[in-house]
Design a protein around this motif. Sequence first.
Motif, PDB file in Angstrom:
ATOM      1  N   TYR A 134       0.847  -1.535  -0.155  1.00  0.00           N
ATOM      2  CA  TYR A 134      -0.061   0.369   0.187  1.00  0.00           C
ATOM      3  C   TYR A 134       1.036   1.169   0.258  1.00  0.00           C
ATOM      4  O   TYR A 134       1.703   1.693   0.651  1.00  0.00           O
ATOM      5  CB  TYR A 134      -0.952  -0.135   1.199  1.00  0.00           C
ATOM      6  N   GLU A 135       1.467   1.826  -1.053  1.00  0.00           N
ATOM      7  CA  GLU A 135       2.580   2.534  -1.302  1.00  0.00           C
ATOM      8  C   GLU A 135       1.454   3.494  -2.161  1.00  0.00           C
ATOM      9  O   GLU A 135       0.934   4.051  -3.466  1.00  0.00           O
ATOM     10  CB  GLU A 135       3.484   1.910  -2.076  1.00  0.00           C
TER      11      GLU A 135
ATOM     12  N   SER B 146       2.056   2.761   4.467  1.00  0.00           N
ATOM     13  CA  SER B 146       2.210   3.560   3.636  1.00  0.00           C
ATOM     14  C   SER B 146       3.628   4.481   3.816  1.00  0.00           C
ATOM     15  O   SER B 146       3.277   4.949   5.260  1.00  0.00           O
ATOM     16  CB  SER B 146       1.451   4.047   3.141  1.00  0.00           C
TER      17      SER B 146
ATOM     18  N   VAL C  27      -0.927   7.403  13.602  1.00  0.00           N
ATOM     19  CA  VAL C  27      -0.981   5.691  12.722  1.00  0.00           C
ATOM     20  C   VAL C  27      -1.684   4.386  13.950  1.00  0.00           C
ATOM     21  O   VAL C  27      -2.224   3.644  13.350  1.00  0.00           O
ATOM     22  CB  VAL C  27       0.220   5.180  12.310  1.00  0.00           C
TER      23      VAL C  27
ATOM     24  N   TYR D 191      -2.806  -1.504  13.652  1.00  0.00           N
ATOM     25  CA  TYR D 191      -1.354  -1.442  12.770  1.00  0.00           C
ATOM     26  C   TYR D 191      -0.245  -1.696  13.304  1.00  0.00           C
ATOM     27  O   TYR D 191      -0.330  -0.670  14.713  1.00  0.00           O
ATOM     28  CB  TYR D 191      -1.977   0.775  12.364  1.00  0.00           C
TER      29      TYR D 191
ATOM     30  N   ARG E 150       4.285  -0.555  13.103  1.00  0.00           N
ATOM     31  CA  ARG E 150       4.584   0.126  12.463  1.00  0.00           C
ATOM     32  C   ARG E 150       6.391  -0.106  13.076  1.00  0.00           C
ATOM     33  O   ARG E 150       6.693  -0.343  14.554  1.00  0.00           O
ATOM     34  CB  ARG E 150       4.896   1.523  11.987  1.00  0.00           C
TER      35      ARG E 150
ATOM     36  N   SER F 155       2.062   8.961   6.528  1.00  0.00           N
ATOM     37  CA  SER F 155       0.371   9.124   7.570  1.00  0.00           C
ATOM     38  C   SER F 155      -0.244   9.508   7.356  1.00  0.00           C
ATOM     39  O   SER F 155      -1.077   8.687   7.255  1.00  0.00           O
ATOM     40  CB  SER F 155       1.493   9.734   8.489  1.00  0.00           C
TER      41      SER F 155
ATOM     42  N   SER G  52      -6.622   3.136   7.732  1.00  0.00           N
ATOM     43  CA  SER G  52      -7.287   2.019   8.737  1.00  0.00           C
ATOM     44  C   SER G  52      -8.355   1.640   8.859  1.00  0.00           C
ATOM     45  O   SER G  52      -8.245   0.397   9.416  1.00  0.00           O
ATOM     46  CB  SER G  52      -6.360   3.309  10.288  1.00  0.00           C
TER      47      SER G  52
ATOM     48  N   CYS H   6       5.701   5.813   8.602  1.00  0.00           N
ATOM     49  CA  CYS H   6       5.111   6.595   8.423  1.00  0.00           C
ATOM     50  C   CYS H   6       5.091   6.707   9.822  1.00  0.00           C
ATOM     51  O   CYS H   6       4.597   5.980  11.221  1.00  0.00           O
ATOM     52  CB  CYS H   6       3.321   5.772   8.581  1.00  0.00           C
TER      53      CYS H   6
ATOM     54  N   SER I 270      -1.835   6.415   5.578  1.00  0.00           N
ATOM     55  CA  SER I 270      -2.250   5.382   6.853  1.00  0.00           C
ATOM     56  C   SER I 270      -3.226   5.598   7.549  1.00  0.00           C
ATOM     57  O   SER I 270      -3.876   4.554   7.537  1.00  0.00           O
ATOM     58  CB  SER I 270      -0.631   5.282   7.202  1.00  0.00           C
TER      59      SER I 270
ATOM     60  N   GLY J  59       3.306  -0.346   8.939  1.00  0.00           N
ATOM     61  CA  GLY J  59       4.178   1.101   8.809  1.00  0.00           C
ATOM     62  C   GLY J  59       5.450   1.121   8.189  1.00  0.00           C
ATOM     63  O   GLY J  59       6.124   0.176   9.280  1.00  0.00           O
TER      64      GLY J  59
END
Length: 388
Positions: free
Chosen positions: A31-32, A100, A130, A137, A139, A103, A110, A125, A106, A122
Amino acid sequence: MKKIIFAAVCVAALLASCGGDKSAVVKIGIYEPASGDNGAGGKQETLGAIFANDTIPAVNIGGKEYKVELVRVDNESSNDKAVTAASELVSKGVSVVLGSYGSGVSIAASDTFAAAGIPAIGITCTNPQVTLGNDHYFRICFLDPFQGTVLANFAVDNFKAKKAYVLAKLGDDYSVGLSNYFIEAFKKLGGEIVYETFPEGTSDFAAYVANAKNAGAQVFCSPVSTEAAALIIEQANTQNLGMPILAGDTWDSNVILGAVKGTNIDINVTTFFSEGSTDATVSEFVERFRSWIKSDAAHLTDNGGNDVVAANPVMAYDAYNVALEAMKIAGSTDGEAIKNALPKVSYKGITGVIEFDETGDAKRDVAYVKHANNKTGEWEFVAIQSVK
């Protein structure tokens, strides 16, 4: 007829016993952004995931070998497009999502991932929102409160700055958030702030650069997208800004190196990783990744036209492997099981040991500071910096 059917069944059984089930696939969503303000950074982050997948294309889950398939979407760097992109990944049956870069997108996606029972990891991000208030989620990067404080400490320690000009993009979660954390930390260190924002679609930064000079600031802090950054650098050079520019991880990009080369601008950024490490594992990775980038013209283009190894793809490489580790622990491709396994992951990656706290954030307490050499167009390692 019965003999033919029996023979076919025997052949199928023999193939299965020799080679196993070759059709088992687990999907990881990428997811970018591939376009918009953060397209350059998103492409670099995606490169790291693709390299990881090329390097480790399969994973053993519960005693069964699965081919790992990457499913890529472009969220266009847009909060408005975020849900559509996230929904596409859900519809394609991914088990976990990486991303992604940015932020805001993202945060916007969510709830879509949560409703589908799909965990997200993440990569870079950094806004606290996030992971805050949810259990799906995670990161692998540090957060903006830490990054903003590191930048403030660096401004005071290295440039003896007493007044800082700060420029953020209005409505951008990352830009405004990191700017505010820098402002808070800089004021605590006794500094004075001049703060401005610019609206979406701004292409002329002449007035902002002039305002920074007229304010008598000693540093110019602007944690914005690479697209805006290139325009700021151009105008700063035209007006002979006369003070160092500080920025966060979004400026750790080959776009910035291209923009600053041949100028008189002094740029320093905080980021997650720096080339030049004496660690053998890191050096070996950098050489492998650099060779891989140069082996394909498309890879070279997505990396900004050169083989400089920025932090984003390295972080993406680690995030991919963290996802695989979670699948192994879960013993399942089910999103809920992977989500429950992620807090148990302890993975020694290229960027360090990755473990998660109770909020789903990586336990990181240092940042790398890099300087953009405006003559060679290369990054120079400055320091590994924590906070006071």
